[in-house]
Design an enzyme around this catalytic site. Structure first.
Site: not given
Ligand SMILES: *Cc1c(COP(=O)(O)O)cnc(C)c1O
Length: 404
Positions: A138, A223, A252
């Site tokens: 994700f 990421d 986050k």
């Molecule tokens: C939550 C998340 C995202 C997306 O972040 P947003 O602030 O919702 O755009 C991208 N990569 C990972 C691994 C995530 O957990």
């Protein structure tokens, strides 16, 4: 006329793309929350790994108030002191030489992917455009990031998807070898898959990706939107592995509840983000940057990071105790304070059924897919709140089992 908002208002006024729980929290302090009726909850959800210091931590409140009375926003026509301080703090504490600031994880990943493509054009030519990522990964909800993400349900039904994206199997280096080549621009990977079920990358797998990138002159993008800023027990999870990416994305926990994202890169790569190539009106927003700086400085200390590892062990012990009683989990896994408990075969797909029961018992938790109960609490959650939260989880799971 005063109107007390209710859960029904959600269905009336908001787009129907979410299905929130019935209760509406109105106040938080540390790892406790209270709803409109004054009912109290323990927070193991942390706003999905965002509230790194719980709710309304005094250090963050002070940073917000102080900056709130000075300067909020200038856009990129000017720079500002908090943004410069945050960029410096991130660069000094990581492999990176440069930071790009934005407002969310998806935006940070969008920047990373665009930078990788532009870097490849600058240094190798248009043909080097393949991005490899992983099934179940994700990376955000922008169209580029859902397409790179490995969950087709998020990208299907919106028309033609961006091209040049390939998916391999997580923790399976051979599946990457089958796709990688000199036309590979970048490999994007979560060091531990979050939304995909709390699946830590193995040392060999992540090292193998680093080696393949070096071999084929491709960029390695970590990421760390979910794993970053102390969540793994190190400031960033790559430090646990000793494997350095070329680009890293963060969001986050970075803002502790204030929206902010960052893309970090080495100088050699960052150069390709030349004047005018990319931007974001809110990127480097002074309020957001001031709060994030306070969060990073507070979290990146031996006391807090050691505390995360200690709390990880506590979470694991409690979950194992619950499992000895009920046998609902097949595996308990995770890093730092990002924990997952995969449901046993008898309770396959039932993780989501725990959440409303937990709410009734006064506990907020998360899932990562239908089969994994996920926890991403405050990095400084008090031990008493862990114990009480686990007692509530025990009761919720007891009810799930009794209803069989
Ligand atoms: C939550 C998340 C995202 C997306 O972040 P947003 O602030 O919702 O755009 C991208 N990569 C990972 C691994 C995530 O957990």
């Amino acid at each position: 006329m005063s109107h007390t908002p209710s859960r029904q208002d959600f269905d009336h006024y908001m787009t129907p793309n979410y299905s929130p729980q019935q209760v509406i929290p109105v106040r938080g302090e540390g790892s406790r929350l209270w709803d409109q009726e004054g009912r109290e909850y323990i927070d193991f959800a942390g706003g999905i790994a965002v509230n790194s210091l719980g709710h309304c931590h005094p250090v963050l409140v002070d940073a917000l108030k102080a900056q709130g009375e000075k300067l909020w926003h200038l856009a990129n026509v000017f720079t500002n002191e908090p943004a410069l301080n945050l960029a410096k703090a991130l660069v000094e504490r990581t492999f990176a030489d440069k930071a790009f600031l934005c407002s969310s994880g998806g935006e940070a990943n969008e920047a990373a992917l665009k930078l990788a493509r532009r870097w490849a054009v600058d240094h190798h030519g248009e043909h080097k455009d393949k991005i490899i990522s992983f099934y179940q990964s994700f990376h955000g909800r922008t169209f580029f990031t859902v397409s790179v993400g490995g969950q087709p349900k998020y990208s299907q039904g919106f028309g033609p998807v961006p091209g040049g994206i390939l998916h391999a199997t997580y923790n399976d280096l051979e599946s990457v070898r089958a796709l990688v080549g000199d036309d590979t621009c970048a490999i994007m990977v979560e060091p531990m898959q979050g939304e995909g079920g709390i699946v830590p990358g193995t040392q060999d797998f992540l090292q193998g990706l680093r080696d393949l990138c070096d071999e084929h002159q491709a960029l390695l993008i970590f990421d760390e939107v979910q794993t970053g800023v102390g969540r793994s027990g190190e400031l960033y999870a790559y430090k646990n592995y000793g494997i350095t990416p070329d680009i890293l994305t963060s969001a986050k926990s970075l803002g502790g509840g204030f929206p902010i994202g960052a893309m970090l890169a080495t100088d050699a790569v960052a150069k390709s983000l030349a004047i005018g190539t990319h931007g974001s009106t809110y990127g480097g927003n002074a309020l957001a940057s001031a709060v994030a700086l306070a969060a990073v400085e507070f979290i990146d200390t031996p006391e807090v990071l050691e505390g995360v590892k200690k709390r990880h062990d506590l979470f694991r012990e409690h979950l194992e105790t619950i499992n000895r009683k009920y046998g609902v989990f097949k595996e308990i896994r995770g890093m730092g304070l990002l924990m997952g408990a995969q449901m046993s075969d008898a309770f396959e797909g039932r993780a989501k059924d725990i959440l409303p029961l937990a709410i009734e018992e006064g506990l907020m938790a998360l899932i990562a897919g239908p089969n994994v109960l996920r926890m991403a609490p405050s990095l400084v959650i008090p031990e008493a709140d862990i114990a009480e939260g686990m007692a509530r989880l025990d009761r919720a799971i007891g009810r799930l089992v009794a209803a069989e």
